[in-house]
Design a protein around this motif. Structure first.
Motif, mmCIF file in Angstrom:
data_model
loop_
_atom_site.group_PDB
_atom_site.id
_atom_site.type_symbol
_atom_site.label_atom_id
_atom_site.label_comp_id
_atom_site.label_asym_id
_atom_site.label_seq_id
_atom_site.Cartn_x
_atom_site.Cartn_y
_atom_site.Cartn_z
ATOM 1 N N ALA A 10 0.845 -1.181 0.000
ATOM 2 C CA ALA A 10 0.000 0.000 0.000
ATOM 3 C C ALA A 10 0.880 1.230 0.000
ATOM 4 N N CYS A 11 0.326 2.300 -0.522
ATOM 5 C CA CYS A 11 1.053 3.560 -0.559
ATOM 6 C C CYS A 11 1.325 4.027 0.869
ATOM 7 N N PRO A 12 2.558 4.397 1.182
ATOM 8 C CA PRO A 12 2.863 4.848 2.545
ATOM 9 C C PRO A 12 2.247 6.201 2.888
ATOM 10 N N MET A 13 1.817 6.918 1.867
ATOM 11 C CA MET A 13 1.236 8.238 2.134
ATOM 12 C C MET A 13 -0.277 8.180 2.284
ATOM 13 N N CYS A 14 -0.965 7.463 1.396
ATOM 14 C CA CYS A 14 -2.431 7.448 1.449
ATOM 15 C C CYS A 14 -2.988 6.071 1.797
ATOM 16 N N GLN A 15 -2.113 5.069 1.912
ATOM 17 C CA GLN A 15 -2.513 3.695 2.220
ATOM 18 C C GLN A 15 -3.368 3.072 1.120
ATOM 19 N N ILE A 28 2.827 2.541 -8.971
ATOM 20 C CA ILE A 28 2.259 3.873 -9.120
ATOM 21 C C ILE A 28 1.073 4.055 -8.181
ATOM 22 N N CYS A 29 1.058 5.219 -7.517
ATOM 23 C CA CYS A 29 -0.120 5.627 -6.756
ATOM 24 C C CYS A 29 -0.815 6.712 -7.557
ATOM 25 N N HIS A 30 -2.021 6.398 -8.022
ATOM 26 C CA HIS A 30 -2.744 7.364 -8.845
ATOM 27 C C HIS A 30 -3.340 8.482 -8.011
ATOM 28 N N PHE A 31 -3.496 8.233 -6.719
ATOM 29 C CA PHE A 31 -4.056 9.264 -5.847
ATOM 30 C C PHE A 31 -3.035 10.369 -5.597
ATOM 31 N N ASP A 32 -1.821 9.973 -5.262
ATOM 32 C CA ASP A 32 -0.766 10.950 -4.961
ATOM 33 C C ASP A 32 0.023 11.358 -6.202
ATOM 34 N N HIS A 33 -0.174 10.627 -7.307
ATOM 35 C CA HIS A 33 0.585 10.869 -8.544
ATOM 36 C C HIS A 33 2.093 10.732 -8.300
HETATM 37 ZN ZN LIG Z 1 -0.768 7.265 -2.340
#
Ligand SMILES: [Zn+2]
Length: 60
Positions: A10-15, A28-33
């Motif tokens: 999972a993304c460490p910033m937004c999970q 790639i995290c599409h939320f944080d780009h």
């Molecule tokens: Zn993210």
């Protein structure tokens, strides 16, 4: 890239869920780009290592 591993990362910033970018060997995290590098098969899921990506790099 292990697909079981991909299910749990999972993304460490937004999970949020990350998408495996096969062509560039990164996640790639599409939320944080941002994109996270994969080094020797291990995703580098560190916010400080995240590389910004631009929407035109993303696949629709
Ligand atoms: Zn993210």
């Amino acid at each position: 890239m292990n697909h079981k591993l991909l299910e749990i990362v999972a993304c460490p910033m937004c999970q949020g869920r990350l998408e495996y970018d096969k062509g560039n060997e990164r996640l790639i995290c599409h939320f944080d780009h941002v994109a996270y590098a994969i080094e020797q098969g291990i995703p580098v899921l560190l916010a400080e290592r995240a590389e910004p990506i631009f929407s035109q790099e993303e696949k629709e």
